[in-house]
Design an enzyme around this catalytic site. Structure first.
Site, PDB file in Angstrom:
ATOM      1  N   SER A  44       7.809  10.594   3.550  1.00 48.32           N
ATOM      2  CA  SER A  44       7.769  11.293   4.832  1.00 48.32           C
ATOM      3  C   SER A  44       9.120  11.625   5.574  1.00 48.32           C
ATOM      4  O   SER A  44       9.342  12.349   6.115  1.00 48.32           O
ATOM      5  CB  SER A  44       6.832  10.329   5.869  1.00 48.32           C
ATOM      6  OG  SER A  44       7.366   9.235   5.950  1.00 48.32           O
TER       7      SER A  44
ATOM      8  N   PHE B 156       0.339  13.143  -2.922  1.00 50.96           N
ATOM      9  CA  PHE B 156      -0.343  12.106  -3.029  1.00 50.96           C
ATOM     10  C   PHE B 156      -0.067  10.862  -2.035  1.00 50.96           C
ATOM     11  O   PHE B 156      -0.655   9.885  -2.024  1.00 50.96           O
ATOM     12  CB  PHE B 156      -0.326  11.379  -4.592  1.00 50.96           C
ATOM     13  CG  PHE B 156       0.855  10.737  -4.669  1.00 50.96           C
ATOM     14  CD1 PHE B 156       1.502   9.638  -4.609  1.00 50.96           C
ATOM     15  CD2 PHE B 156       1.826  11.591  -5.521  1.00 50.96           C
ATOM     16  CE1 PHE B 156       2.756   9.157  -5.020  1.00 50.96           C
ATOM     17  CE2 PHE B 156       2.879  11.322  -6.149  1.00 50.96           C
ATOM     18  CZ  PHE B 156       3.444  10.011  -5.726  1.00 50.96           C
TER      19      PHE B 156
ATOM     20  N   VAL C 251       4.118   1.108   8.973  1.00 46.84           N
ATOM     21  CA  VAL C 251       4.202  -0.281   9.848  1.00 46.84           C
ATOM     22  C   VAL C 251       3.898   0.352  11.151  1.00 46.84           C
ATOM     23  O   VAL C 251       4.370   1.115  11.573  1.00 46.84           O
ATOM     24  CB  VAL C 251       5.717  -0.952   9.516  1.00 46.84           C
ATOM     25  CG1 VAL C 251       5.745  -1.990  10.519  1.00 46.84           C
ATOM     26  CG2 VAL C 251       5.902  -1.378   8.285  1.00 46.84           C
TER      27      VAL C 251
ATOM     28  N   TYR D  83      13.760   5.068   1.220  1.00 45.59           N
ATOM     29  CA  TYR D  83      13.501   4.537   0.254  1.00 45.59           C
ATOM     30  C   TYR D  83      14.464   4.114  -0.737  1.00 45.59           C
ATOM     31  O   TYR D  83      14.612   3.365  -1.712  1.00 45.59           O
ATOM     32  CB  TYR D  83      12.148   4.951  -0.603  1.00 45.59           C
ATOM     33  CG  TYR D  83      10.956   5.123   0.212  1.00 45.59           C
ATOM     34  CD1 TYR D  83      10.132   3.813   0.028  1.00 45.59           C
ATOM     35  CD2 TYR D  83      10.617   6.180   1.110  1.00 45.59           C
ATOM     36  CE1 TYR D  83       8.972   3.758   0.964  1.00 45.59           C
ATOM     37  CE2 TYR D  83       9.317   6.133   1.617  1.00 45.59           C
ATOM     38  CZ  TYR D  83       8.728   5.218   1.647  1.00 45.59           C
ATOM     39  OH  TYR D  83       7.678   4.907   2.475  1.00 45.59           O
TER      40      TYR D  83
ATOM     41  N   GLY E 200      10.849  -6.961   9.082  1.00 45.46           N
ATOM     42  CA  GLY E 200      10.849  -7.155   7.497  1.00 45.46           C
ATOM     43  C   GLY E 200       9.618  -7.006   6.919  1.00 45.46           C
ATOM     44  O   GLY E 200       9.396  -7.161   5.750  1.00 45.46           O
TER      45      GLY E 200
END
Length: 409
Positions: free
Chosen positions: A118, A409, A84, A123, A92
């Site tokens: 990262s 990945f 972001v 998460y 948001g």
């Protein structure tokens, strides 16, 4: 939020990827890296957040196949390229991208999502649990000795060009994919990833080198590595940086380790991204001087609880009812009865009393067999509602070998 989420158009890739590069420090990748990632991008699985003509958020996923306990290779979305723009934080955007992505995966019938983070604190709120860890070590090869098994002298080692030997190395990788949960089957194009070696990221080390292990003319293992020369007042103090090492049997693997231990003008072997139960730890005579440390590797999200738990097998018979919390994907909430063993499993909705209470995040953490449910319970993240259910489920969910993600990945 006034931003628009839309599927990535190939003509927008450079702007989209530039937002990702800026979010990760603003250092442009080498042309070789950019070509690889553009070629691997699955545009219909990639999203951009746009504020007018300005791209302010990115995410995507790769259509992988992931080894799960029992050896099956199942579809898994490899979530990637998440960013972001710093100018658009706290609006948001990340939540909206994660929401859209999981909704799209569910609509497509994909029941697993995985990622590497990262920053691991990001998460969990979206239902991802840390399901595997990787091992890092800095081994003092001047002081640490290896005790290799019999037969090592029968393995022939041969220096090879990494690109020219790529097919042989990929064949070894392909034969090992089913051996450990958490490994990814390499799709066409991904064989290029181990060969990416931009000079600006070598940190003073040599270009990537390759040594092959052979027996009776067959390649049975390989190591990719680089040598970083260094000197102290006492003499040579270089290091061997191991990028990748894989073999078909313990003897071939030990032969490769012995070779790396003995590279001229070096005093240490540095490894990272290895499985936590890596065999070399039992060949050394002084593990303290290897400085082993752990880091989170693969984060797992059960997009659909029932199909995900049915896709793997269980190392002991299990019959347990989970009370699952999942605020971000409410279709998973409620009670699920899991019955299974080493031959297969069933996981269906039930109204029976719950035996264990946990969130989807804990199920993700335990999914690959590397994080015991008993450990999560010790942290207060799993509650036992029927005596004995915790140990029963924890043993069943386990794996005889640690899960491992060999590459990012």
């Amino acid at each position: 939020m006034t931003t628009e989420l839309r599927v990535l158009d190939p003509i927008e890739w450079d702007r989209w990827y530039g937002v990702l590069e800026l979010a990760f420090g603003g250092v442009a990748e080498s042309p070789e890296e950019r070509r690889l990632w553009r070629d691997l991008t699955e545009f219909d699985r990639s999203l951009g957040a746009w504020d007018g003509d300005l791209c302010v958020g990115t995410t995507g996923s790769f259509s992988f196949r992931l080894t799960v306990p029992g050896g099956a290779s199942v579809p898994a979305a490899g979530v990637t390229m998440v960013s972001v723009a710093g100018t658009h934080r706290r609006r948001g955007i990340l939540t909206s991208m994660m929401r859209r992505q999981l909704d799209d995966l569910r609509a497509a019938g994909e029941f697993l999502a995985v990622l590497t983070a990262s920053e691991p604190g990001i998460y969990g709120r979206f239902g991802y649990g840390i399901a595997s860890y990787s091992l890092r070590a800095v081994i003092d090869t001047n002081r640490v000795r290896l005790a290799v098994p019999e037969g090592v002298d029968g393995v022939v080692l041969r220096q090879a060009d990494p690109a020219e030997s790529s097919a042989a190395c990929e064949a070894v990788y392909a034969r090992r994919v089913s051996a450990r949960p958490g490994m990814l089957a390499r799709r066409p194009g991904w064989e290029r990833l181990p060969l990416i070696d931009p000079e600006g990221e070598r940190g003073g080390a040599s270009p990537r080198l390759c040594v092959l292990a052979e027996r009776d003319g067959e390649v049975v293992g390989f190591a990719h590595y680089a040598v970083k020369p260094d000197w102290s007042f006492a003499g040579a103090d270089g290091s061997v940086n191991v990028r990748q090492l894989m073999a078909l049997d313990p003897v071939a693997e030990a032969a490769l380790w012995r070779f790396l231990w003995s590279v001229d003008l070096t005093a240490s072997v540095r490894v990272w991204g290895r499985p936590v139960d890596d065999g070399w730890q039992h060949l050394v005579d002084d593990v303290r001087r290897c400085e082993p440390t752990l880091r989170d590797a693969l984060h797992v999200r059960l997009v659909e609880v029932g199909p995900a738990l049915e896709a793997r097998t269980y190392q002991a018979p299990v019959d347990v009812v989970f009370e699952v919390e999942d605020a971000f994907c409410p279709w998973n909430e409620g009670r699920w009865r899991l019955t299974g063993d080493a031959k297969g499993a069933s996981c269906v909705r039930t109204s029976d009393p719950a035996d264990l209470s946990l969130s989807v995040r804990e199920l993700g953490a335990a999914y690959l067999g590397g994080v015991p449910l008993t450990s999560l319970a010790a942290a207060g993240r799993v509650r036992e509602l029927r005596e004995g259910a915790l140990v029963e489920a924890s043993v069943a969910f386990g794996s005889p070998v640690a899960p491992w993600l060999p590459h990012g990945f």
